[in-house]
Design an enzyme around this catalytic site. Structure first.
Site, PDB file in Angstrom:
ATOM      1  N   SER A 119      31.052 -39.053 -21.189  1.00  0.00           N
ATOM      2  CA  SER A 119      31.948 -37.983 -20.731  1.00  0.00           C
ATOM      3  C   SER A 119      32.068 -38.247 -19.025  1.00  0.00           C
ATOM      4  O   SER A 119      31.093 -38.585 -18.123  1.00  0.00           O
ATOM      5  CB  SER A 119      31.303 -36.264 -20.550  1.00  0.00           C
ATOM      6  OG  SER A 119      31.876 -35.961 -19.585  1.00  0.00           O
ATOM      7  N   HIS A 133      35.004 -39.680 -23.118  1.00  0.00           N
ATOM      8  CA  HIS A 133      35.166 -38.266 -23.395  1.00  0.00           C
ATOM      9  C   HIS A 133      35.778 -37.612 -22.055  1.00  0.00           C
ATOM     10  O   HIS A 133      35.295 -37.787 -20.982  1.00  0.00           O
ATOM     11  CB  HIS A 133      33.627 -37.523 -23.814  1.00  0.00           C
ATOM     12  CG  HIS A 133      33.783 -36.096 -23.845  1.00  0.00           C
ATOM     13  ND1 HIS A 133      34.118 -35.612 -25.171  1.00  0.00           N
ATOM     14  CD2 HIS A 133      33.359 -34.953 -23.253  1.00  0.00           C
ATOM     15  CE1 HIS A 133      33.955 -34.322 -25.245  1.00  0.00           C
ATOM     16  NE2 HIS A 133      33.628 -33.804 -24.159  1.00  0.00           N
ATOM     17  N   ASP A 164      36.642 -34.322 -20.229  1.00  0.00           N
ATOM     18  CA  ASP A 164      36.550 -32.647 -19.936  1.00  0.00           C
ATOM     19  C   ASP A 164      37.607 -32.133 -19.316  1.00  0.00           C
ATOM     20  O   ASP A 164      37.366 -32.296 -17.747  1.00  0.00           O
ATOM     21  CB  ASP A 164      35.238 -32.693 -19.441  1.00  0.00           C
ATOM     22  CG  ASP A 164      34.044 -32.820 -20.520  1.00  0.00           C
ATOM     23  OD1 ASP A 164      33.167 -33.589 -20.233  1.00  0.00           O
ATOM     24  OD2 ASP A 164      34.397 -32.448 -21.655  1.00  0.00           O
ATOM     25  N   HIS A 208      38.666 -33.183 -24.435  1.00  0.00           N
ATOM     26  CA  HIS A 208      37.968 -32.079 -24.787  1.00  0.00           C
ATOM     27  C   HIS A 208      38.800 -30.734 -23.994  1.00  0.00           C
ATOM     28  O   HIS A 208      38.389 -30.833 -22.678  1.00  0.00           O
ATOM     29  CB  HIS A 208      36.503 -32.036 -24.567  1.00  0.00           C
ATOM     30  CG  HIS A 208      35.769 -30.857 -24.745  1.00  0.00           C
ATOM     31  ND1 HIS A 208      34.455 -30.822 -24.052  1.00  0.00           N
ATOM     32  CD2 HIS A 208      36.003 -29.788 -25.251  1.00  0.00           C
ATOM     33  CE1 HIS A 208      33.985 -29.469 -24.425  1.00  0.00           C
ATOM     34  NE2 HIS A 208      35.106 -29.000 -25.088  1.00  0.00           N
ATOM     35  N   MET A 227      29.171 -27.743 -29.047  1.00  0.00           N
ATOM     36  CA  MET A 227      28.831 -27.664 -27.685  1.00  0.00           C
ATOM     37  C   MET A 227      27.186 -27.265 -27.886  1.00  0.00           C
ATOM     38  O   MET A 227      26.781 -26.218 -28.350  1.00  0.00           O
ATOM     39  CB  MET A 227      29.494 -26.526 -27.020  1.00  0.00           C
ATOM     40  CG  MET A 227      30.869 -26.877 -26.803  1.00  0.00           C
ATOM     41  SD  MET A 227      31.249 -28.414 -25.806  1.00  0.00           S
ATOM     42  CE  MET A 227      30.172 -27.843 -24.256  1.00  0.00           C
ATOM     43  N   ASP A 242      27.777 -32.255 -27.867  1.00  0.00           N
ATOM     44  CA  ASP A 242      28.640 -32.262 -26.489  1.00  0.00           C
ATOM     45  C   ASP A 242      27.489 -31.288 -25.610  1.00  0.00           C
ATOM     46  O   ASP A 242      27.630 -30.248 -25.498  1.00  0.00           O
ATOM     47  CB  ASP A 242      29.882 -31.940 -26.461  1.00  0.00           C
ATOM     48  CG  ASP A 242      30.502 -32.123 -24.854  1.00  0.00           C
ATOM     49  OD1 ASP A 242      31.683 -31.776 -24.912  1.00  0.00           O
ATOM     50  OD2 ASP A 242      29.825 -32.825 -24.205  1.00  0.00           O
TER      51      ASP A 242
HETATM   52  C1  DX5 Z   1      30.472 -29.537 -20.394  1.00  0.00           C
HETATM   53  C2  DX5 Z   1      31.223 -30.749 -20.944  1.00  0.00           C
HETATM   54  C3  DX5 Z   1      30.400 -31.753 -21.533  1.00  0.00           C
HETATM   55  C4  DX5 Z   1      29.439 -32.314 -20.405  1.00  0.00           C
HETATM   56  C5  DX5 Z   1      28.540 -33.465 -21.126  1.00  0.00           C
HETATM   57  O1  DX5 Z   1      31.329 -28.452 -20.424  1.00  0.00           O
HETATM   58  O2  DX5 Z   1      32.071 -30.366 -22.003  1.00  0.00           O
HETATM   59  O3  DX5 Z   1      31.065 -32.901 -21.965  1.00  0.00           O
HETATM   60  O4  DX5 Z   1      29.996 -33.013 -19.336  1.00  0.00           O
HETATM   61  O5  DX5 Z   1      27.815 -33.652 -19.608  1.00  0.00           O
HETATM   62  P1  DX5 Z   1      26.174 -33.952 -19.889  1.00  0.00           P
HETATM   63  O6  DX5 Z   1      26.064 -35.105 -20.953  1.00  0.00           O
HETATM   64  O7  DX5 Z   1      25.738 -34.169 -18.483  1.00  0.00           O
HETATM   65  O8  DX5 Z   1      25.503 -32.527 -20.434  1.00  0.00           O
HETATM   66 ZN    ZN Z   2      33.042 -32.058 -23.169  1.00  0.00          ZN
END
Ligand code: DX5
Ligand code: ZN
Length: 219
Positions: A9, A34, A36, A67, A139, A177
């Site tokens: 991400s 990914h 966000d 996402h 999630m 995620d």
């Molecule tokens: C949170 C995002 C995730 C997050 C993942 O709302 O959707 O993609 O950034 O990051 P880590 O791996 O740091 O939890």
């Molecule tokens: Zn995400």
């Protein structure tokens, strides 16, 4: 797809050098990028929009796994389709009964459609939609920021989805995620996840390539 993929991400990247970040992720063996997208309404944070996705498209040949953590995703998908999203995932919590229509709208443009459930949403709410989707995004943290702790109970949603696929004779990608790291990667794959998002774990690593291949290969 259903092969094991690592989708770092870019929420954890340096926002002043996002192009270089995705180039580095590609060099280090990521399978997907990914992205966000946060609108400050569905979640408090604001990150970036379709213009960022369109710019990143020029810096990588990897699929962009977008996402959407946004309200009214049905009004925003066209911009991200035009921007070149390869996977476009929205939240069931933002769409409810309109979700099937939004999935169809994404797929009718040749883009892979994903639907996401936050930790407090039962996966049963979206099982009937999965035939219209290409991916389920589970999630494992509350949406809105990176670096949070993995929420264990969310993993059962992946198992329930795999049982549903087996019962109904089809299969889809299952992405997880939030809070994915070297300690839980094997467990999430054993539960039926095939796409692992990892922001913090990848970007804080002294050896990104090693971490990405570890997450992909660990059993
Ligand atoms: C949170 C995002 C995730 C997050 C993942 O709302 O959707 O993609 O950034 O990051 P880590 O791996 O740091 O939890
Ligand atoms: Zn995400």
């Amino acid at each position: 797809m259903n092969r094991i993929c690592i989708a770092p991400s870019i929420l954890s990247a340096d926002f002043s050098a996002m192009g270089a970040a995705v180039e580095q992720l590609q060099r280090c063996g990521a399978d997907l990028i990914h992205c966000d997208v946060m609108d400050g309404s569905f979640v408090p944070k604001i990150t970036f929009g379709a213009d960022m996705v369109a710019s990143l498209k020029k810096h990588t040949s990897l699929p962009l796994d977008v996402h959407l953590m946004v309200v009214e995703p049905q009004n925003k998908i066209d911009d991200f389709i035009k921007a070149g999203a390869d996977y476009l995932t929205f939240h069931y919590e933002a769409c409810g009964e309109r979700s099937a229509e939004v999935l169809r709208a994404i797929r009718s443009n040749g883009v892979k459609a994903g639907i996401s459930v936050s930790p407090d949403t039962p996966v049963e709410k979206v099982l009937p939609l999965l035939e219209e989707a290409d991916m389920l995004l589970v999630m494992s943290v509350y949406p809105g920021k990176g670096g949070q702790k993995f929420i264990e109970h969310t993993l059962s949603k992946a198992e329930t989805a795999r049982e549903f696929f087996a019962k109904h004779g089809f299969s889809r990608d299952v992405e997880i995620d939030g809070g994915i790291n070297e300690e839980n990667a094997a467990r999430v794959k054993a539960a039926g996840v095939n796409i692992l998002v990892a922001g913090n774990t990848v970007f804080r690593s002294p050896d990104m390539a090693k971490t990405i291949s570890f997450l992909r290969d660990v059993k």
